[in-house]
Structure formats: structure tokens, C-alpha cells
Design a protein around this motif. Structure first.
Motif, short mmCIF file in Angstrom:
data_model
loop_
_atom_site.label_atom_id
_atom_site.label_comp_id
_atom_site.label_asym_id
_atom_site.label_seq_id
_atom_site.Cartn_x
_atom_site.Cartn_y
_atom_site.Cartn_z
N PRO A 26 -1.91 -3.85 10.87
CA PRO A 26 -0.90 -2.80 10.98
C PRO A 26 0.49 -3.46 11.00
N THR A 42 0.22 -0.57 6.61
CA THR A 42 -0.68 -1.73 6.72
C THR A 42 -0.46 -2.68 5.54
N THR A 142 -6.03 2.33 11.42
CA THR A 142 -5.18 2.09 12.58
C THR A 142 -5.27 3.27 13.54
#
Length: 175
Positions: A26, A42, A142
Motif C-alpha cells: 500500500p 498500491t 488493502t
């Protein structure tokens, strides 16, 4: 959670890649000096490796915190799905972590991150998370809190049936 910043130090990035085997990271930034770091997108490990093989894009830190606006690579050039030369990459990572010059150099990741990367809230349904993984063919996802701060990453491996059942059994077992 190992996160990267839009402006990342070369030596720190090399240490991170040498010490982990994560397939993606991330990327966060602090919108204002008094705010928390929030999720921006990302970047894949292979893309980072391709960028590190091109020293001409490294820049010294500036007082105004800006970067030159030139983007020397098109997205297609860094998303080549070939594995980097492992011996060359190991040599580069070693040089970047040991040579003091690279402590002062930075890379602007902003042009290369996937800004439309999926994320889920921390209390998102496990069943729906699995469906998102399967439907979109994701490798990692994420996890963010309500303020969009990164709190975790879920990988495909985390959702494999056996490890998942084992973790649930241990969590539900009486202490």
C-alpha cells in the motif's frame, strides 16, 4: 503493515525489498502536515524492482518537498510481467542499502501507483471479501479504517480454506 510513501527513500526501499517477500505494498501520503497518513493506492514488487533498475529517476531531497514533473517511464514499461534478473537485483539492493549516497536519494512513486486499487473497511464481511478476491482475481487487498488509514493487507493465501478454518478454530476455542 509495511507501507510506502509517495516520496520514498532509495535505501529504505531497498531494505524493505531485501527483507520481505511481499508481492505488493500500500502507498500512503499525509494530505496535510497535521493529518494522518491515508491510503493512496498500491504498487507491485515487480514494478518497484523495475524502477530501482533505473537510477536516472532518483532525485535528491528538496526543501520544497516537490519532485520534477517529468515521468521518464510509461506505465507499460514498468508493468512488464517478466521477472527481474535476480543476481543483478540482489547486487543493486545491496549497493543501495550500503552506499551512503542512496540515503540522500528519493523516488517519486506517484506516477506509478495504482490509484484505483481496491480496499475494504476493517469490519467488511469475510464472505464478501472472498467474493471480491475471486471476482476480480486479486492477489492482495488493502484494509483501511473509516479515516482511510491502512490497518492491514489481506492476501489470497489468507483466504485459503485450511489456514482460515484453523485461525477461526483457535479464535473460537475457549481460553
Amino acid at each position: 503493515v509495511r507501507v510506502l510513501h509517495l516520496k520514498e527513500n532509495i535505501a529504505s526501499l531497498a531494505r524493505l525489498l531485501a527483507s520481505t517477500s511481499h508481492g505488493g505494498f500500500p502507498v500512503v501520503c499525509r494530505p496535510k502536515p497535521d493529518h494522518a497518513e491515508v491510503f493512496q493506492g498500491t504498487i507491485k514488487r515487480l514494478e518497484l524492482c523495475m524502477l530501482l533498475e533505473n537510477e536516472h529517476i532518483f532525485e535528491p531531497e528538496r526543501n520544497d518537498k516537490s519532485f520534477s514533473s517529468s515521468h521518464p517511464f510509461s506505465y507499460e514499461k514498468i508493468t512488464v510481467e517478466k521477472l527481474p534478473n535476480l543476481s543483478r537485483l540482489t547486487m543493486l539492493l545491496n549497493r543501495y542499502t550500503t552506499d551512503p549516497r542512496y540515503q540522500q536519494l528519493f523516488i517519486n512513486l506517484e506516477p506509478y501507483i495504482n490509484k484505483s486499487a481496491m480496499s475494504v473497511q476493517a469490519h467488511f464481511s469475510l464472505q464478501r471479501t472472498y467474493i471480491v478476491f475471486r471476482t476480480l482475481g486479486l492477489r492482495h487487498l488493502t484494509v483501511v479504517d473509516p479515516q482511510n488509514r491502512v490497518v492491514g493487507v489481506i492476501t489470497r493465501k489468507d483466504l485459503m480454506p485450511f489456514p482460515l478454518e484453523e485461525r477461526l478454530r483457535l479464535q473460537l476455542a475457549p481460553q
